[in-house]
Each structure stands twice: as C-alpha cells, then as structure tokens.
Design a protein around this motif. Structure first.
Motif, PDB file in Angstrom:
ATOM      1  N   SER A  44       0.831  -1.209   0.000  1.00 32.45           N
ATOM      2  CA  SER A  44       0.000   0.000   0.000  1.00 32.45           C
ATOM      3  C   SER A  44       0.864   1.258   0.000  1.00 32.45           C
ATOM      4  N   LEU A  45       2.017   1.218   0.680  1.00 33.18           N
ATOM      5  CA  LEU A  45       2.910   2.381   0.636  1.00 33.18           C
ATOM      6  C   LEU A  45       3.405   2.624  -0.790  1.00 33.18           C
ATOM      7  N   LYS A  46       3.689   1.526  -1.475  1.00 34.93           N
ATOM      8  CA  LYS A  46       4.177   1.637  -2.846  1.00 34.93           C
ATOM      9  C   LYS A  46       3.116   2.268  -3.740  1.00 34.93           C
ATOM     10  N   ALA A  47       1.868   1.823  -3.536  1.00 35.21           N
ATOM     11  CA  ALA A  47       0.765   2.380  -4.326  1.00 35.21           C
ATOM     12  C   ALA A  47       0.604   3.876  -4.037  1.00 35.21           C
ATOM     13  N   LEU A  48       0.726   4.248  -2.775  1.00 35.41           N
ATOM     14  CA  LEU A  48       0.575   5.654  -2.404  1.00 35.41           C
ATOM     15  C   LEU A  48       1.684   6.502  -3.014  1.00 35.41           C
ATOM     16  N   ASN A  49       2.902   5.955  -2.975  1.00 33.03           N
ATOM     17  CA  ASN A  49       4.038   6.678  -3.540  1.00 33.03           C
ATOM     18  C   ASN A  49       3.878   6.814  -5.058  1.00 33.03           C
ATOM     19  N   ALA A  50       3.391   5.743  -5.695  1.00 31.95           N
ATOM     20  CA  ALA A  50       3.169   5.788  -7.142  1.00 31.95           C
ATOM     21  C   ALA A  50       2.119   6.840  -7.478  1.00 31.95           C
ATOM     22  N   ASP A  51       1.203   7.061  -6.543  1.00 27.60           N
ATOM     23  CA  ASP A  51       0.169   8.085  -6.711  1.00 27.60           C
ATOM     24  C   ASP A  51       0.690   9.496  -6.470  1.00 27.60           C
ATOM     25  N   GLY A  52       1.948   9.597  -6.078  1.00 22.93           N
ATOM     26  CA  GLY A  52       2.530  10.926  -5.926  1.00 22.93           C
ATOM     27  C   GLY A  52       2.801  11.374  -4.505  1.00 22.93           C
ATOM     28  N   LEU A  53       2.490  10.515  -3.517  1.00 22.00           N
ATOM     29  CA  LEU A  53       2.737  10.912  -2.131  1.00 22.00           C
ATOM     30  C   LEU A  53       4.228  10.752  -1.794  1.00 22.00           C
ATOM     31  N   THR A  54       4.801  11.816  -1.248  1.00 24.27           N
ATOM     32  CA  THR A  54       6.213  11.762  -0.860  1.00 24.27           C
ATOM     33  C   THR A  54       6.340  11.054   0.483  1.00 24.27           C
ATOM     34  N   LEU A  55       7.314  10.145   0.584  1.00 24.78           N
ATOM     35  CA  LEU A  55       7.454   9.355   1.804  1.00 24.78           C
ATOM     36  C   LEU A  55       8.833   9.536   2.431  1.00 24.78           C
ATOM     37  N   LEU A  56       8.842   9.581   3.761  1.00 30.55           N
ATOM     38  CA  LEU A  56      10.102   9.508   4.513  1.00 30.55           C
ATOM     39  C   LEU A  56       9.897   8.400   5.538  1.00 30.55           C
ATOM     40  N   VAL A  57      10.561   7.265   5.304  1.00 36.41           N
ATOM     41  CA  VAL A  57      10.295   6.085   6.116  1.00 36.41           C
ATOM     42  C   VAL A  57      11.554   5.690   6.883  1.00 36.41           C
ATOM     43  N   VAL A  58      11.358   5.313   8.136  1.00 40.03           N
ATOM     44  CA  VAL A  58      12.447   4.865   8.974  1.00 40.03           C
ATOM     45  C   VAL A  58      12.287   3.372   9.190  1.00 40.03           C
ATOM     46  N   GLU A  59      13.362   2.616   9.036  1.00 41.42           N
ATOM     47  CA  GLU A  59      13.286   1.188   9.307  1.00 41.42           C
ATOM     48  C   GLU A  59      14.538   0.733  10.022  1.00 41.42           C
ATOM     49  N   GLN A  60      14.374  -0.289  10.863  1.00 43.27           N
ATOM     50  CA  GLN A  60      15.545  -0.832  11.515  1.00 43.27           C
ATOM     51  C   GLN A  60      16.179  -1.894  10.632  1.00 43.27           C
ATOM     52  N   SER A  61      15.326  -2.642   9.954  1.00 39.01           N
ATOM     53  CA  SER A  61      15.880  -3.689   9.097  1.00 39.01           C
ATOM     54  C   SER A  61      16.000  -3.168   7.676  1.00 39.01           C
ATOM     55  N   THR A  62      17.032  -3.628   6.991  1.00 33.35           N
ATOM     56  CA  THR A  62      17.247  -3.167   5.616  1.00 33.35           C
ATOM     57  C   THR A  62      16.522  -4.065   4.627  1.00 33.35           C
ATOM     58  N   ALA A  63      15.839  -5.117   5.165  1.00 30.93           N
ATOM     59  CA  ALA A  63      15.329  -6.184   4.309  1.00 30.93           C
ATOM     60  C   ALA A  63      14.476  -5.697   3.134  1.00 30.93           C
ATOM     61  N   ARG A  64      13.475  -4.841   3.423  1.00 33.56           N
ATOM     62  CA  ARG A  64      12.539  -4.513   2.337  1.00 33.56           C
ATOM     63  C   ARG A  64      12.798  -3.160   1.717  1.00 33.56           C
ATOM     64  N   VAL A  65      13.769  -2.479   2.279  1.00 28.92           N
ATOM     65  CA  VAL A  65      13.955  -1.089   1.921  1.00 28.92           C
ATOM     66  C   VAL A  65      14.037  -0.868   0.415  1.00 28.92           C
ATOM     67  N   LEU A  66      14.827  -1.738  -0.271  1.00 31.06           N
ATOM     68  CA  LEU A  66      15.093  -1.478  -1.687  1.00 31.06           C
ATOM     69  C   LEU A  66      13.882  -1.735  -2.586  1.00 31.06           C
ATOM     70  N   ASP A  67      12.829  -2.385  -2.034  1.00 29.67           N
ATOM     71  CA  ASP A  67      11.601  -2.570  -2.830  1.00 29.67           C
ATOM     72  C   ASP A  67      10.929  -1.234  -3.126  1.00 29.67           C
ATOM     73  N   LEU A  68      11.124  -0.296  -2.231  1.00 28.95           N
ATOM     74  CA  LEU A  68      10.306   0.902  -2.282  1.00 28.95           C
ATOM     75  C   LEU A  68      11.141   2.180  -2.382  1.00 28.95           C
ATOM     76  N   ALA A  69      12.353   2.133  -1.803  1.00 25.43           N
ATOM     77  CA  ALA A  69      13.119   3.370  -1.657  1.00 25.43           C
ATOM     78  C   ALA A  69      13.598   3.936  -2.992  1.00 25.43           C
ATOM     79  N   THR A  70      13.661   5.263  -3.041  1.00 24.57           N
ATOM     80  CA  THR A  70      14.387   5.899  -4.139  1.00 24.57           C
ATOM     81  C   THR A  70      15.786   6.272  -3.658  1.00 24.57           C
ATOM     82  N   ARG A  71      15.878   6.587  -2.343  1.00 20.80           N
ATOM     83  CA  ARG A  71      17.145   7.033  -1.780  1.00 20.80           C
ATOM     84  C   ARG A  71      17.219   6.511  -0.346  1.00 20.80           C
TER      85      ARG A  71
END
Ligand SMILES: Nc1ncnc2c1ncn2[C@@H]1O[C@H](COP(=O)(O)OP(=O)(O)OP(=O)(O)O)[C@@H](O)[C@H]1O
Ligand SMILES: [Mg+2]
Lengths: 304, 240
Positions: free
Chosen positions: B176-203
């Motif tokens: 759902s975060l990916k869908a929201l971002n694709a819709d144009g919502l800017t995201l700043l997400v904090v995570e402890q694990s790096t596991a899924r980060v690259l699925d969604l991150a631009t930077r």
C-alpha cells in the motif's frame, strides 16, 4: 429496610457529588497529567462568591442574592474564570514538566487560594442561607428524603449525561478523549494543545461550581476547607477508578461516596470517628488487588 | 520539499542526532535505516515538532519549520505515523479516523478520502464502529496509516512500519505504501531492518550513532554490500 433505603439514598447522593469532583480531576489529569489539588479551592471559592467579601461571620449575599438561574450562571462564571486563570498562570508554563512538578505546583496554587480566601473572609466558618427550601424533606414512597439529595442526584445524572454526550458525540469531545489517551498523538493529528487543556479546565470549573452550590445548600456553611475533603476523596476515587479513565473516575467517586456513608452508618459506634481511615484502607485494598485501578485503559500512558 | 541541514538534537547531555543532513524531493520515497538507538525516531519526532533541535535547520517547502508545534506543522502538510502506531485504543475506528480528518477544511473531499482509504484498507470498513484497541497489530498499523492519510499530507513520515508485524502483513503494508508513492505521495520512512527497503526506496540514508554514515540512491545500493557495511559499521565507515 426503610432505614437501609434512607442510608442508600444518602450514599448515592454523596457518591454522585464525589463522582462530579472525581470527573473534574480525571479530565484535567487526562489531558495534562496534572493532579489538580486546587480543584478543592475552586469549590471553596465558588461557595464564597455567593456572599459579599467581608470578615463578617454572617455576610450579606452577593451572587447568592440573584435569582437562581443567574446565581448558578454567576458562580459557574467565577469558578470557570478562576480555573482558567490558574491554568494560565501556574500550569501552562509547566506543561512539559514531569507530573511531580505539576503536582507540587497544584499544592502551591491550592495554598495560595486558601490563604487568599482567609485574608478576605477570615478563617472562621460562616453561615449562609441559600436554597433552604431544598433542605426540607419531601416524601417519596414513604421515605422522607431531603430535597437537596434529590437535586444532587438529578443534577449529577444530568451532568453525567451531558458530559458523555459531549465526549462521545461532538468533534471537540472526541478530540478531548483522544488527547486524554495520548496527548502527543492528538497534537500530531492537529488537536491544539491549548484548546483541549482550556476546555478541560472550563469543564472542571463548571463541575466545581455545581459542587460548591450543592455543598452550600446541604450544609448552610462556608468554610475555607470545605473543598478539601471532597477533593481528597475524589483523588482516591480517580486512583481506584484507574487514573486516566473518566468512566473509572465517575465510578470510583461513586464507590468512595457510597462506602463512606455505609461505613458511617454501619460501623460500630466507637469506630465511626475513624471512618475515613476505613475508607482509605478500602482504597489500599482495592489497589492491592487491582494496582492499575478498576478500569484500565490499554497503553494510555505510553507516549510517542 | 524537505531540507534538513546539520540537524543536532540532544537529550540532556546525550547527542542523539549529530549534524544530520538529509533532503527529500517531491515524489521520492526516502528511507533512513539504522540499528537500535541510531536516532531514527528522534529524527522523525523532531521533524514533526515533538522535539526541539539544539542546532541546524529544517525547511519544508522552502520555509523554515524548526521548533514549530506539532498541531501547526501537520496543518502545513507534514504527517507522522510514530513508532508503535499510537492509535487511540479507547476510541472507535471511526473516531480515530475522525481525529485524523479534523484539520481538513474541505469536508466533502475529506469524506471522499475516507472512502478511498477504506478501499485501500478494507478491514477499517468492516471494523468501523469497533473499538480500535481490539484490532490486531497489522490492522492497527493500517489504521494509523489511514488516519495519517486523511490529513492529506504532502509528506508522510512513518517510523518502522514493519515493527512487530508478520511477514505477510508487512508485504501488505509495503504494497500500500508503494501504491501511495506511485500516486505521488512523498514518503520519509524509517526502518531498523534493511530487508525490504530497496523494494520501495528511491534514496537511502544509513544512520548510526546519530550520524549519517552513508547516503545513496536505491539503484546504486542494490548492487554490492555498501548498505550492510555502513549499517554494521565496518572499517572505514564510522566517520564517513
Ligand atoms: N526521551 C529520551 N530521553 C533520553 N534519551 C533518549 C530519549 N529518547 C531516545 N533517547 C536516546 O537517544 C538515542 C536515539 O534514540 P531513538 O529512539 O531516536 O533511536 P532509534 O533509532 O529510533 O532506535 P530504535 O530502532 O530502537 O527505535 C538512543 O540512545 C536513546 O537511548
Ligand atoms: Mg525508534
């Protein structure tokens, strides 16, 4: 049986009164983690505002001389303004302090107000005749019940219903409940801190004013410590009800009031002077069994 | 859209953030990752107005926002879903969402948004009148995100969206975060694990001990171990 019913009516009337005080304390505690002992002085000052400020022991009426509706409105106005003034001057600057600092500040405010009253009115109790018609017993199904007790119960019931409707049905009420549960999260969603806290103090002022009037009619006296006992009882009530839960505060106030009247009536004669010790003993027992109070709200005190 | 420059935040003597510089451009999904105590939550709390910085600047849409009160900042378009979600447990799902909508002036549009978020998270429609404290962890996370979306933020900040959730639920939340971002919502997400980060991150920025030790685009980090090395603080990275 008839005697028992009379006692129960006393118990419910006192329980209602304490429920109002406990709600006022619980509401303010909910939004700013302040246990406001000055709530007792709001009650005292509301009562003294009925009479002309003099040292006389039988003072002339001031706000108390107005027609009932105006008198009630006038006392409410005085107490609400007082509550807001203490919030602004003493509590707002300390809002981010820890609860212990806030508690001490509320003691300071309480002493200040108490001495202010003493300065103007002297420390001696005064008699005041307001709503004497309400003290004559009325006959309800063979029971002789003082009208003021009926009024106390009716007013409490009305205020409780009004408060519940406000908290459940209005946007501001929902924001208050959200803020009482998690103040920082509520702010993150846009609930203005100042407004919610001010509203909590306004409501505590209105409740305090009502308690002032009920107490004066019941006892016919003004004394600088008249708000103290209700506030201590109500404080224990909010603790056993579960700090932070308004339903718990009301329930706790009710239980403490009922317990103290029942103990007063059914303790052996020789033990009655120690009634309050028994009430507080009961509070300790309840807390031993349910350390978080009767009504626990999940992670209420966990903060962002 | 968001420019954080040399941001320093202290708790008493402890420096939790030390001259952190991060920027987020419109439409991006920027991730800040780091181990326990790195200062990730401190960063988001400071941006949302819950903590005051000791030094540095934060500008949002060109305006400085340092030290603003949270209730003001959210009206400017910044929303935070804090760590641990913080739904109002004693309120109903409906009431939680109503508080989320309180800053909206366009009531009709807000109502339409309510329908949209309930399409995104259908469980909320099913449990609309129920007490929020009875929702499961994943459902609470959905409620927290939905509540933030109803503010119609320009920038949505989420602190550990995967915390305490089962892998399947994390997949849903990320989808759902990916869908929201694709819709144009800017995201700043904090995570402890790096596991899924690259699925969604631009930077991605890696934070350790209050300092940014690595910043790069997700594309560049997708190959090689640079992110893991920075995260665990292998030789040469500590004072990058
Ligand atoms: N309220 C506080 N008072 C004092 N120190 C704090 C406070 N909150 C956090 N800290 C300290 O600041 C540092 C950063 O904490 P922060 O919560 O930002 O870390 P984090 O990266 O979010 O960690 P986690 O992954 O465990 O959530 C830690 O050393 C922490 O102990
Ligand atoms: Mg954290």
């Amino acid at each position: 049986m008839r005697n028992f019913l009379q006692v129960m009516i006393d118990a419910v009337a006192l329980g209602s009164l304490l429920a109002l005080v406990a709600l006022a304390i619980g509401l303010v505690f909910g939004v700013m983690r302040l246990i406001n002992f000055a709530q007792g002085d709001y009650i005292t000052i509301g009562a003294y505002a009925l009479v002309v400020p003099t040292a006389s022991l039988t003072p002339a009426l001031l706000i108390g001389a107005l027609p009932v509706a105006l008198m009630v409105a006038g006392i409410m106005l005085v107490v609400v303004l007082l509550a807001l003034a203490t919030e602004r001057a003493a509590f707002r600057p300390l809002r981010d302090s820890d609860p212990a600092t806030l508690l001490i500040s509320s003691f300071a405010v309480s002493y200040f107000l108490q001495h202010l009253v003493m300065l103007i009115h002297t420390g001696r109790p005064k008699s005041v005749g307001i709503g004497q018609a309400l003290t004559t017993p009325i006959d309800i199904m063979g029971l002789r019940v003082p009208g003021i007790q009926v009024v106390t119960m009716a007013v409490t019931a009305a205020l409780l219903i009004a408060l519940v409707l406000f908290l459940k049905r209005t946007p501001l009420g929902i924001q208050m409940r959200a803020a009482a549960e998690n103040f920082q999260m509520a702010r993150l969603l846009g609930v203005p801190a100042n407004r919610v806290i001010a509203v909590a103090f306004v409501i505590s002022g209105v409740l305090g004013a009502v308690v002032s009037l009920l107490l004066v009619v019941q006892t016919g006296t003004l004394s600088i410590r008249m708000g103290l006992m209700p506030v201590i009882f109500a404080f224990f009530a909010t603790v056993i009800g579960g700090m932070g839960s308004l339903a718990g505060a009301a329930l706790g106030g009710f239980l403490v009031g009922v317990a103290s009247v029942l103990l007063q009536s059914y303790l052996p004669e020789g033990l009655r002077p120690f009634r309050d010790a028994f009430v507080f003993g009961l509070v300790i027992v309840i807390l031993l069994v349910r350390p978080k109070g009767l009504i626990v709200i999940g992670a209420a005190r966990e903060r962002v | 859209m968001l420019d954080i420059t040399d941001l320093t935040v202290r708790y008493g003597k402890l420096t939790a953030l030390d001259e952190v510089t991060i920027s987020v451009a419109e439409g991006e999904a920027v991730f800040v990752v780091g181990p326990n105590g790195a200062g990730k939550s401190t960063l988001l709390k400071t941006l949302a107005g819950l903590l005051r910085p000791a030094a540095g600047q934060v500008a949002f849409q060109g305006r400085p926002i340092n030290g603003g009160a949270p209730e003001r900042l959210c009206r400017g378009g910044l929303a935070l879903v804090p760590e641990g979600r913080h739904i109002f447990r004693t309120l109903t799902v409906q009431e939680n969402l109503a508080v989320g909508m309180m800053i909206r002036r366009d009531k009709a549009a807000a109502k339409a948004d309510l329908d949209r978020v309930m399409d995104l998270f259908p469980i909320l429609r099913d449990r609309f009148g129920g007490i929020a404290g009875n929702l499961s962890g994943g459902e609470q996370q959905q409620l927290a995100i939905a509540r933030a979306l109803l503010q119609r933020p320009r920038l949505l900040m989420i602190d550990e969206p995967s915390l305490g959730l089962a892998p399947l639920v994390i997949d849903q939340v990320y989808a759902s975060l990916k869908a929201l971002n694709a819709d144009g919502l800017t995201l700043l997400v904090v995570e402890q694990s790096t596991a899924r980060v690259l699925d969604l991150a631009t930077r991605v920025h890696v934070l350790r001990g209050g300092r940014v030790v690595l910043s790069d685009t997700a594309a560049a980090l997708a190959t090689g171990d640079a992110m893991e090395e920075a995260y665990f603080g292998y030789a040469g990275q500590a004072d990058a």
